[in-house]
Motif scaffolding. Structure first.
Motif, PDB file in Angstrom:
ATOM      1  N   TRP A   1       0.827  -1.202   0.000  1.00  0.00           N
ATOM      2  CA  TRP A   1       0.000   0.000   0.000  1.00  0.00           C
ATOM      3  C   TRP A   1       0.867   1.260   0.000  1.00  0.00           C
ATOM      4  CZ3 TRP A   1      -4.471  -1.002   4.048  1.00  0.00           C
ATOM      5  CH2 TRP A   1      -5.183  -2.145   3.647  1.00  0.00           C
ATOM      6  N   GLN A   2       0.365   2.280  -0.689  1.00  0.00           N
ATOM      7  CA  GLN A   2       1.071   3.543  -0.803  1.00  0.00           C
ATOM      8  C   GLN A   2       0.331   4.652  -0.058  1.00  0.00           C
ATOM      9  OE1 GLN A   2       4.219   3.947  -2.700  1.00  0.00           O
ATOM     10  NE2 GLN A   2       3.966   1.794  -2.123  1.00  0.00           N
ATOM     11  N   SER A   3       1.081   5.607   0.459  1.00  0.00           N
ATOM     12  CA  SER A   3       0.512   6.765   1.144  1.00  0.00           C
ATOM     13  C   SER A   3      -0.069   7.754   0.137  1.00  0.00           C
ATOM     14  CB  SER A   3       1.594   7.461   1.976  1.00  0.00           C
ATOM     15  OG  SER A   3       1.227   8.782   2.302  1.00  0.00           O
ATOM     16  N   HIS A   4      -1.117   8.446   0.536  1.00  0.00           N
ATOM     17  CA  HIS A   4      -1.673   9.514  -0.301  1.00  0.00           C
ATOM     18  C   HIS A   4      -0.635  10.592  -0.587  1.00  0.00           C
ATOM     19  CE1 HIS A   4      -6.254   9.000  -0.220  1.00  0.00           C
ATOM     20  NE2 HIS A   4      -5.737   7.885   0.241  1.00  0.00           N
ATOM     21  N   PHE A   5       0.288  10.772   0.327  1.00  0.00           N
ATOM     22  CA  PHE A   5       1.274  11.840   0.181  1.00  0.00           C
ATOM     23  C   PHE A   5       2.562  11.350  -0.471  1.00  0.00           C
ATOM     24  CE2 PHE A   5      -0.796  13.767   4.181  1.00  0.00           C
ATOM     25  CZ  PHE A   5      -1.729  14.434   3.412  1.00  0.00           C
ATOM     26  N   GLY A   6       2.562  10.115  -0.975  1.00  0.00           N
ATOM     27  CA  GLY A   6       3.731   9.575  -1.634  1.00  0.00           C
ATOM     28  C   GLY A   6       4.515   8.630  -0.747  1.00  0.00           C
ATOM     29  N   GLY A   7       5.114   7.622  -1.371  1.00  0.00           N
ATOM     30  CA  GLY A   7       5.896   6.653  -0.625  1.00  0.00           C
ATOM     31  C   GLY A   7       5.033   5.569  -0.005  1.00  0.00           C
ATOM     32  N   SER A   8       5.669   4.694   0.752  1.00  0.00           N
ATOM     33  CA  SER A   8       4.966   3.588   1.385  1.00  0.00           C
ATOM     34  C   SER A   8       3.982   4.082   2.433  1.00  0.00           C
ATOM     35  CB  SER A   8       5.972   2.639   2.043  1.00  0.00           C
ATOM     36  OG  SER A   8       5.303   1.613   2.763  1.00  0.00           O
ATOM     37  N   ALA A   9       2.924   3.302   2.618  1.00  0.00           N
ATOM     38  CA  ALA A   9       1.957   3.588   3.681  1.00  0.00           C
ATOM     39  C   ALA A   9       2.370   2.935   4.998  1.00  0.00           C
ATOM     40  CB  ALA A   9       0.564   3.100   3.277  1.00  0.00           C
ATOM     41  N   TRP A  10       3.588   2.451   5.075  1.00  0.00           N
ATOM     42  CA  TRP A  10       4.082   1.784   6.282  1.00  0.00           C
ATOM     43  C   TRP A  10       5.382   2.430   6.748  1.00  0.00           C
ATOM     44  CZ3 TRP A  10       1.298  -2.070   8.619  1.00  0.00           C
ATOM     45  CH2 TRP A  10       0.269  -2.658   7.861  1.00  0.00           C
ATOM     46  N   THR A  11       5.530   2.522   8.056  1.00  0.00           N
ATOM     47  CA  THR A  11       6.772   2.998   8.663  1.00  0.00           C
ATOM     48  C   THR A  11       7.199   1.996   9.748  1.00  0.00           C
ATOM     49  OG1 THR A  11       6.414   5.344   8.212  1.00  0.00           O
ATOM     50  CG2 THR A  11       7.791   4.806  10.107  1.00  0.00           C
ATOM     51  N   ARG A  12       8.490   1.686   9.737  1.00  0.00           N
ATOM     52  CA  ARG A  12       9.009   0.735  10.723  1.00  0.00           C
ATOM     53  C   ARG A  12       9.428   1.474  11.990  1.00  0.00           C
ATOM     54  NH1 ARG A  12      13.553  -4.059   9.679  1.00  0.00           N
ATOM     55  NH2 ARG A  12      12.628  -5.519  11.222  1.00  0.00           N
ATOM     56  N   VAL A  13       9.139   0.883  13.113  1.00  0.00           N
ATOM     57  CA  VAL A  13       9.465   1.509  14.392  1.00  0.00           C
ATOM     58  C   VAL A  13      10.738   0.902  14.958  1.00  0.00           C
ATOM     59  CG1 VAL A  13       7.019   1.887  14.850  1.00  0.00           C
ATOM     60  CG2 VAL A  13       8.147  -0.106  15.846  1.00  0.00           C
ATOM     61  N   THR A  14      11.342   1.639  15.835  1.00  0.00           N
ATOM     62  CA  THR A  14      12.433   1.124  16.656  1.00  0.00           C
ATOM     63  C   THR A  14      11.842   0.732  18.003  1.00  0.00           C
ATOM     64  OG1 THR A  14      14.054   2.544  15.569  1.00  0.00           O
ATOM     65  CG2 THR A  14      14.644   1.652  17.728  1.00  0.00           C
ATOM     66  N   GLU A  15      11.998  -0.529  18.363  1.00  0.00           N
ATOM     67  CA  GLU A  15      11.390  -1.014  19.595  1.00  0.00           C
ATOM     68  C   GLU A  15      12.098  -0.396  20.817  1.00  0.00           C
ATOM     69  OE1 GLU A  15       8.710  -2.444  19.469  1.00  0.00           O
ATOM     70  OE2 GLU A  15       8.575  -3.541  17.578  1.00  0.00           O
ATOM     71  N   PRO A  16      11.453  -0.455  21.998  1.00  0.00           N
ATOM     72  CA  PRO A  16      12.062   0.140  23.204  1.00  0.00           C
ATOM     73  C   PRO A  16      13.471  -0.367  23.500  1.00  0.00           C
ATOM     74  CG  PRO A  16       9.757  -0.367  23.611  1.00  0.00           C
ATOM     75  CD  PRO A  16      10.080  -0.935  22.256  1.00  0.00           C
TER      76      PRO A  16
ATOM     77  N   LEU B   1       5.689  19.012   0.319  1.00  0.00           N
ATOM     78  CA  LEU B   1       6.909  18.712   1.049  1.00  0.00           C
ATOM     79  C   LEU B   1       7.389  17.280   0.785  1.00  0.00           C
ATOM     80  CD1 LEU B   1       6.007  20.448   4.432  1.00  0.00           C
ATOM     81  CD2 LEU B   1       7.380  21.369   2.547  1.00  0.00           C
ATOM     82  N   ARG B   2       6.473  16.317   0.797  1.00  0.00           N
ATOM     83  CA  ARG B   2       6.876  14.915   0.638  1.00  0.00           C
ATOM     84  C   ARG B   2       7.184  14.564  -0.802  1.00  0.00           C
ATOM     85  NH1 ARG B   2       4.088  10.137   3.519  1.00  0.00           N
ATOM     86  NH2 ARG B   2       6.142   9.326   2.988  1.00  0.00           N
ATOM     87  N   SER B   3       6.674  15.351  -1.760  1.00  0.00           N
ATOM     88  CA  SER B   3       6.965  15.085  -3.170  1.00  0.00           C
ATOM     89  C   SER B   3       8.169  15.876  -3.660  1.00  0.00           C
ATOM     90  CB  SER B   3       5.750  15.424  -4.034  1.00  0.00           C
ATOM     91  OG  SER B   3       5.534  16.833  -4.076  1.00  0.00           O
ATOM     92  N   GLY B   4       8.821  16.617  -2.766  1.00  0.00           N
ATOM     93  CA  GLY B   4       9.951  17.436  -3.179  1.00  0.00           C
ATOM     94  C   GLY B   4       9.556  18.531  -4.146  1.00  0.00           C
ATOM     95  N   GLY B   5       8.297  18.968  -4.050  1.00  0.00           N
ATOM     96  CA  GLY B   5       7.812  20.025  -4.925  1.00  0.00           C
ATOM     97  C   GLY B   5       7.212  19.532  -6.222  1.00  0.00           C
ATOM     98  N   ALA B   6       7.227  18.232  -6.476  1.00  0.00           N
ATOM     99  CA  ALA B   6       6.645  17.699  -7.708  1.00  0.00           C
ATOM    100  C   ALA B   6       5.136  17.907  -7.740  1.00  0.00           C
ATOM    101  CB  ALA B   6       6.981  16.216  -7.843  1.00  0.00           C
TER     102      ALA B   6
END
Length: 572
Positions: free
Chosen positions: A161-176, A426-431
């Protein structure tokens, strides 16, 4: 997660005496708080400014005000990233200021609808912070969509899945403990994690949010991204568009992140809850689904009261296309006993005075902004915008107006890159230009600092030099202004009951002409590039002065005539 839903102690929580189904033909005015009026002069619009300017909206003749988000937020997406659903961001004021807005609005006969953002919250929200601190498979993480990644070491997103604002719709976290961990879903910005509506905690939390605001006297909710709350089981891959619109090989109705059957149970639950507070509180869906028969599902009995009509919003200036969408809208919404809604502009699309000014429609970029060098014919855009407004306000159903359209405001195209805020840019680098151009603070007084937006001259987005000609005080003194057109059309619409009326098409000899009767009014819209015959005994309204002359209706113009007794007109 407990929320205090007691009515506020400093004033009455009661709304005006309810009118039967007021929402069926209401005219609702959208206020984008950052850009409407700034009471403290810091350059950002606020609730104090809104309260001070509400009498002008009552004078305009609208029935209700819809406030875009004013909640505490990091403002990474214009306030649609909410960090506290039951308070006011200090940039906009306090809860007492919101209470004043509700009281002033009710005193002027205006109802108040507020934005609700239930698909996602801010990554600063305490519930999401708790999820980050909790282990996988915890109750805290179950309130969102946390998943293990794919690949040998979980290094790949759980699906495509892709984000509406560009790029992946997923972000990986750093666990505690510092290890790379699970991924979380965000259909929009990474700072906007999606709630998991399979969680009973989420359901209960939003029940309490609804009660909190209803207890403070608000009259309803516009529900942001209402079609996205429930995702398909298993979160399967989707190779289509991020916004769920149809594309070759990927029909929109198969998009696994939108319009899932289970979402309707949420709104049935909410409708029941609202009715405990009285029959006059409403829900309006921002459900961008197609075709219109799908959109109508949101307003079936026991669900929402209204749904935005995106098909009409995106319709081109073309008689065949407009008649088709009007017919389909009335049939689809009427088929479930609901009114259609009509809208030409909002905070997410290029203002219609500029859309209709396009020389080449190929320059349209999904509504997310035009570049400064886009070929435009501003005079034609203004004429068409006025004609489109006169056409829309004669249709039966409810209407949504966006702040500043009653002034004929165009899109601001030349905002410097370093002053833009929209994550699309901002997320499209101005595109992608983004939506800042329709969010510039509106002009109230031609010769005041910041054109009357405030007294300091400060403005969070730059206002163009030509804003003075659109100022409300200038237009209020001019009987042929766009403001005068809106004021006259809204008053006439109300007196003649057009919103509660019905539409019957009248045959027109010209293919680029729309003609219909609604109650006592014959409406003729000429979408061609040449005058067309339009004779009637009494002109009720013209979209531009002199639109009707010597029995001819000018190009890109709409006129309302007093319909002949018994009509005597040929249906078509």
């Amino acid at each position: 997660m407990a929320i205090d839903v007691a009515p506020r102690a400093d004033g009455p929580a009661d709304t005006p005496v309810p009118q039967r189904d007021w929402w069926r033909d209401a005219v609702v005015y959208q206020v984008y708080p950052r850009s409407f009026a700034d009471g403290d002069g810091d350059g950002t619009g606020d609730l104090m400014g809104i309260g001070d300017r509400l009498p002008a909206l009552a004078e305009l003749g609208v029935d209700a005000v819809w406030l875009s988000p004013f909640y505490p937020s990091p403002q990474r997406d214009g306030g649609y990233d909410v960090s506290d659903y039951c308070d006011v961001d200090p940039a906009f004021g306090t809860l007492a200021d919101l209470d004043r807005v509700v009281d002033v609005a009710h005193a002027h006969g205006l109802r108040v609808i507020i934005d609700l953002v239930p698909n996602h919250c801010s990554s600063d929200h305490p519930m999401f912070r708790a999820a980050l601190a909790a282990p996988p498979d915890s109750r805290e993480r179950a309130r969102f969509h946390f998943r293990d990644g794919r690949g040998e070491h979980g290094e790949l997103p759980p699906n495509d899945w892709q984000s509406h604002f560009g790029g992946s719709a997923w972000t990986r976290v750093t666990e505690p403990d510092g290890r790379p961990g699970q991924w979380y879903l965000h259909l929009f910005d990474p700072t906007q994690p999606d709630f998991n509506w399979d969680s009973e905690d989420v359901l209960t939390f939003f029940d309490e949010v609804l009660d909190f605001w209803l207890a403070r006297g608000v009259d309803g909710f516009r529900v942001d991204v209402a079609h996205a709350l429930v995702k398909a089981p298993g979160l399967p891959d989707w190779g289509g568009r991020a916004d769920g619109a149809s594309s070759p090989g990927f029909p929109g109705h198969e998009a696994p992140m939108f319009d899932q059957p289970g979402v309707h149970a949420v709104y049935e639950r909410w409708r029941e809850r609202l009715e405990r507070w009285g029959p006059d509180r409403i829900l309006c869906a921002e459900a961008n689904v197609a075709p219109l028969e799908r959109a109508a599902k949101w307003v079936r009995p026991r669900e929402m009261h209204q749904a935005f009509n995106f098909a009409y919003l995106h319709a081109p200036w073309d008689a065949v296309a407009l008649r088709r969408v009007i017919d389909e809208s009335l049939a689809a919404f009427g088929g479930v006993g609901a009114p259609s809604t009509w809208v030409l502009s909002n905070h997410d699309v290029v203002r219609h005075a500029t859309r209709f000014a396009l020389v080449d429609a190929a320059h349209v970029a999904h509504g997310h902004g035009f570049r400064a060098d886009t070929p435009l014919d501003p005079e034609r855009g203004e004429r068409r915008a006025r004609a489109a407004t006169a056409l829309m306000l004669a249709l039966p159903g409810a209407v949504y107006l966006y702040q500043g359209e009653e002034l004929g405001l165009p899109e601001v195209l030349d905002i410097p890159d370093d002053q833009r805020h929209d994550p699309y840019f901002l997320r499209s680098g101005g595109a992608v230009v983004g939506r800042d151009g329709c969010r510039v603070p509106i002009p109230w007084e031609a010769h005041a600092p910041a054109y009357g937006f405030n007294g300091s001259g400060s403005s969070w987005l730059p206002q163009p030099a030509q804003w003075a000609r659109y100022a409300r005080d200038v237009q209020g003194a001019e009987p042929t202004s766009t403001l005068a057109l809106y004021t006259h059309a809204l008053a006439t619409r109300k007196v003649l009951g057009l919103g509660a009326g019905s539409l019957r098409w009248v045959r027109a000899d010209e293919p680029a002409v729309l003609a219909f009767v609604n109650g006592e009014v014959l409406v003729v819209a000429n979408l061609s590039d040449h005058p067309v015959p339009a004779e009637a005994d009494e002109i009720v309204l013209e979209s531009v002065p002199g639109a009707v002359s010597d029995g001819l209706l000018a190009p890109d113009a709409t006129a309302w005539f007093r319909a002949p007794a018994g009509t005597g007109l040929t249906e078509g």
